[in-house]
Design an enzyme around this catalytic site. Structure first.
Site, PDB file in Angstrom:
ATOM      1  N   HIS A   1      60.539  27.643 -69.969  1.00 18.77           N
ATOM      2  CA  HIS A   1      59.914  27.178 -71.149  1.00 18.77           C
ATOM      3  C   HIS A   1      59.146  25.718 -71.108  1.00 18.77           C
ATOM      4  O   HIS A   1      59.572  24.864 -70.706  1.00 18.77           O
ATOM      5  CB  HIS A   1      60.686  26.893 -72.376  1.00 18.77           C
ATOM      6  CG  HIS A   1      60.422  26.593 -74.007  1.00 18.77           C
ATOM      7  ND1 HIS A   1      59.759  27.674 -74.640  1.00 18.77           N
ATOM      8  CD2 HIS A   1      59.829  25.452 -74.343  1.00 18.77           C
ATOM      9  CE1 HIS A   1      59.085  27.043 -75.517  1.00 18.77           C
ATOM     10  NE2 HIS A   1      59.457  25.758 -75.571  1.00 18.77           N
TER      11      HIS A   1
ATOM     12  N   ASP B   1      64.361  30.200 -87.393  1.00 19.73           N
ATOM     13  CA  ASP B   1      63.452  29.211 -86.615  1.00 19.73           C
ATOM     14  C   ASP B   1      61.908  29.415 -87.154  1.00 19.73           C
ATOM     15  O   ASP B   1      61.221  28.448 -87.378  1.00 19.73           O
ATOM     16  CB  ASP B   1      63.594  29.233 -85.128  1.00 19.73           C
ATOM     17  CG  ASP B   1      62.606  28.310 -84.755  1.00 19.73           C
ATOM     18  OD1 ASP B   1      62.773  27.215 -84.526  1.00 19.73           O
ATOM     19  OD2 ASP B   1      61.707  28.874 -83.923  1.00 19.73           O
TER      20      ASP B   1
ATOM     21  N   ARG C   1      58.257  22.722 -91.054  1.00 16.90           N
ATOM     22  CA  ARG C   1      58.256  21.532 -90.316  1.00 16.90           C
ATOM     23  C   ARG C   1      56.848  21.295 -90.004  1.00 16.90           C
ATOM     24  O   ARG C   1      56.223  20.156 -90.092  1.00 16.90           O
ATOM     25  CB  ARG C   1      59.060  21.791 -88.989  1.00 16.90           C
ATOM     26  CG  ARG C   1      60.405  21.490 -89.376  1.00 16.90           C
ATOM     27  CD  ARG C   1      61.369  21.814 -87.982  1.00 16.90           C
ATOM     28  NE  ARG C   1      60.915  21.184 -86.714  1.00 16.90           N
ATOM     29  CZ  ARG C   1      60.978  21.675 -85.546  1.00 16.90           C
ATOM     30  NH1 ARG C   1      61.194  22.783 -85.136  1.00 16.90           N
ATOM     31  NH2 ARG C   1      60.611  20.696 -84.599  1.00 16.90           N
TER      32      ARG C   1
ATOM     33  N   SER D   1      65.274  24.573 -82.036  1.00 17.96           N
ATOM     34  CA  SER D   1      64.336  25.552 -82.245  1.00 17.96           C
ATOM     35  C   SER D   1      63.949  26.250 -80.997  1.00 17.96           C
ATOM     36  O   SER D   1      63.882  27.500 -80.713  1.00 17.96           O
ATOM     37  CB  SER D   1      62.968  24.795 -82.689  1.00 17.96           C
ATOM     38  OG  SER D   1      61.914  25.804 -82.661  1.00 17.96           O
TER      39      SER D   1
ATOM     40  N   LYS E   1      65.704  30.355 -79.613  1.00 26.63           N
ATOM     41  CA  LYS E   1      64.820  31.373 -79.106  1.00 26.63           C
ATOM     42  C   LYS E   1      65.345  31.816 -77.801  1.00 26.63           C
ATOM     43  O   LYS E   1      65.462  33.181 -77.582  1.00 26.63           O
ATOM     44  CB  LYS E   1      63.472  30.920 -79.167  1.00 26.63           C
ATOM     45  CG  LYS E   1      63.065  30.866 -80.777  1.00 26.63           C
ATOM     46  CD  LYS E   1      61.529  30.569 -81.058  1.00 26.63           C
ATOM     47  CE  LYS E   1      61.507  29.363 -80.710  1.00 26.63           C
ATOM     48  NZ  LYS E   1      60.288  28.676 -81.233  1.00 26.63           N
TER      49      LYS E   1
HETATM   50  N1  URA Z   1      58.432  24.609 -79.538  1.00 24.95           N
HETATM   51  C1  URA Z   1      59.256  25.247 -80.365  1.00 24.95           C
HETATM   52  O1  URA Z   1      59.405  26.439 -80.193  1.00 24.95           O
HETATM   53  N2  URA Z   1      59.658  24.538 -81.432  1.00 24.95           N
HETATM   54  C2  URA Z   1      59.533  23.238 -81.547  1.00 24.95           C
HETATM   55  O2  URA Z   1      60.376  22.611 -82.412  1.00 24.95           O
HETATM   56  C3  URA Z   1      58.633  22.490 -80.919  1.00 24.95           C
HETATM   57  C4  URA Z   1      58.101  23.440 -79.973  1.00 24.95           C
END
Ligand code: URA
Length: 428
Positions: free
Chosen positions: A85, A164, A171, A186, A190
Site C-alpha cells: 500500500h 472507513d 474527513r 483507515s 482495509k
Molecule cells: N488513504 C487511506 O486509505 N486513508 C487515509 O486516511 C489516507 C490515505
C-alpha cells in the site's frame, strides 16, 4: 453493546482523555449505522486530529472499523499472499509493474485499490485507461484469478470496512484527513480486512505526499507497522521520497505506458529501483526471498503475468492506449542542470489537465497528464522541451501552466548537485 452518547465521547476527546474500548466500539458502530450524525463525527475527528490517540485507542479504533464489514480469507490459496500500500504520490504507478512481478515470483497479490482524489492519482483510474479493463470483480472471480494468474488489482467492494468509507468521505470535506491515528486506522483496517498474509507499506515523504517531513512519516509508518503486527500480518514500511515525482509521467494512460516499459526491461531508473525494492520486501514477507525479482523482469515472465492479469479482467494489453486530443510543450528557459522538480506542482498540473478529479463522482480523462523530459540532476539546454502537457480540453492549459510556475529550478551547469535517496528509511 453498552450505550454511550455521542456528546460524551466528543467531550472526552476534546478534554484530552483516552477513549475507553467500549466508547470506541460504540461510536464507530453507531456512526456506521447512522445513529451518530455526520456533524458529531466531524467534531470527534477534529478532536482526534488536535489531541491525538494512544496506541491502544488506535488499535481499538482499527478493530472497530474492521468489525464494521466483512473480512476476506485467502488461506485456501496454494501460494502465500503479499500486498503493498502506498500512502499516495505523484507519478506513483508502482502497483502496475509490481503486482505482476511479484506474482511471477510465486507470491499471490490481492490488491484492493481505490480511485484518485485530489492531486494524487488512483491505481484503478490508471488501469481503466486500458480498453475493456474492468475494476469490479466478485469475491469468487478474485479468488479464481489469484489462483490462475497470481495477481488481482480491483475495486474494494462496499462490504470491506464500510465505517472507513463513510468516515474517509467525511474527513475529506472537514479538514481532518491529516490525522495520523485516522490515516493509520483507515489504511490498516482495509488492509487487514482484505486478508493479506504480509504487507509492505510505501510511506511517501515530501511536498507531493500527505507527510511533508521524515519525522511525521516515520510516526505514521511505526503506527501502521504496529497495527499490522498486532493483527498477525507481517508488516514492514519503506519511507520513500515524494519531493520529486516518480518516473517521467503523471496521468492515467501515460503511466500505464511507462509501467509497460518497466515490465519490458526498460523504464525510468527510479521506477525500476522502487519496484524492485518493494518486490524484495513483499517476497521476504511471504517467505520467498530465494527468488530475485530482477530475473523475472529480465526474462519476460513479469510481462507475461501482466498480460494475463489484464486479460483476466477483460482488458486488451495489446490495444493502443487512449491519447489526449491537445498537447502543449513547455521549454527550458535557461541552460544548466535541473536542480529541483516539485512533486506537488506536477501533481496539481496533471490534475488540472483532467487526469484527476475534484469530487469523487467526477470522470477522469484517460489521456490527460504531464510528461517531464528531464529529472533532477539532468543537464538541460535553453529551448529544449521540459514538459509536455496533455488534455482533451485546451482551456485547461492555462491553470496547469500556473501550477508549474515556481515548481522547478534550473541551476548553473557547474553548481554542485546532491542527489537525494529514493528509499529514505525502513521500519519493521
Ligand atoms: N488513504 C487511506 O486509505 N486513508 C487515509 O486516511 C489516507 C490515505
Amino acid at each position: 453493546m453498552p450505550d454511550h452518547d455521542a456528546v460524551e465521547v466528543i467531550a472526552a476527546k476534546r478534554d484530552r482523555h483516552e477513549l475507553s474500548d467500549s466508547q470506541i466500539d460504540w461510536v464507530v458502530d453507531a456512526y456506521t449505522r447512522g445513529a451518530v450524525a455526520d456533524e458529531q463525527m466531524s467534531s470527534l475527528a477534529m478532536a482526534i486530529l488536535l489531541n491525538g490517540m494512544s496506541r491502544r485507542e488506535i488499535a481499538r479504533w482499527t478493530a472497530a472499523m474492521i468489525a464494521s464489514g466483512e473480512r476476506m480469507d485467502f488461506s485456501s490459496l496454494s501460494r502465500p499472499t503479499a500486498d503493498k500500500h502506498s500512502t499516495g504520490g505523484v507519478g506513483d504507478k508502482i502497483t502496475l509493474p509490481l503486482a505482476p512481478l511479484v506474482a511471477a515470483c510465486g507470491v499471490a497479490v490481492p490488491q484492493l485499490s481505490g480511485r484518485g482524489l485530489g492531486h494524487t492519482g488512483g491505481t484503478l483510474d490508471k488501469l481503466e485507461a486500458i480498453p475493456g479493463w474492468r475494476a469490479a470483480l466478485s469475491n469468487d472471480e478474485m479468488m479464481a484469478q489469484l489462483e490462475s494468474v497470481g495477481a488481482v488489482v480491483c475495486a474494494a467492494g462496499d462490504g470491506l470496512a464500510p465505517a472507513d468509507k463513510k468516515l474517509y468521505a467525511l474527513r475529506d470535506v472537514t479538514g481532518t484527513v491529516e490525522a495520523i491515528p485516522l490515516i493509520a486506522s483507515s489504511i490498516m483496517s482495509k488492509k487487514i480486512a482484505e486478508g493479506t498474509g504480509s504487507l509492505v507499506l510505501d510511506v511517501k515523504v515530501g511536498t507531493g505526499a500527505f507527510m511533508k517531513d521524515v519525522d511525521s512519516a516515520r510516526e505514521l509508518a511505526e503506527t501502521m507497522v504496529a497495527l499490522g503486527k498486532d493483527a498477525g500480518v507481517h508488516t514492514v514500511a519503506l519511507l520513500t521520497d515524494m519531493a520529486t515525482p516518480l518516473g517521467r509521467t503523471a496521468g492515467n494512460a501515460i503511466e500505464v505506458a511507462e509501467s509497460v516499459e518497466v515490465l519490458a526491461g526498460g523504464g525510468p531508473a527510479d521506477v525500476v529501483e522502487l519496484t524492485l525494492a518493494l518486490a524484495r520486501e513483499m517476497l521476504a514477507g511471504a517467505g520467498r526471498d530465494d527468488v530475485d525479482p530482477a530475473d523475472r523482469l529480465a526474462d519476460g515472465s513479469a510481462m507475461d503475468a501482466w498480460k494475463a492479469m489484464i486479460r483476466a479482467q477483460d482488458g486488451d494489453p495489446d490495444a493502443p492506449l487512449p491519447e489526449a486530443r491537445e498537447s502543449h510543450v513547455v521549454t527550458a528557459p535557461a541552460s544548466g542542470v535541473l536542480a529541483r522538480l516539485d512533486a506537488m506542482a506536477v501533481g496539481l498540473a496533471a490534475w488540472r489537465l483532467g487526469a484527476g478529479r475534484a469530487r469523487k463522482e467526477d470522470p477522469v480523462q484517460a489521456g490527460a497528464g504531464v510528461v517531464w523530459h528531464a529529472r533532477p540532476g539532468d543537464a538541460v539546454t535553453e529551448g529544449q522541451p521540459l514538459f509536455t502537457l496533455l488534455t482533451d480540453d485546451a482551456h485547461r492549459f492555462e491553470r496547469a501552466l500556473a501550477s508549474l510556475e515556481g515548481g522547478y529550478d534550473i541551476a548553473p551547469a557547474d553548481a554542485p548537485y546532491l542527489p537525494t535517496p529514493l528509499v529514505i528509511d525502513r521500519v519493521s
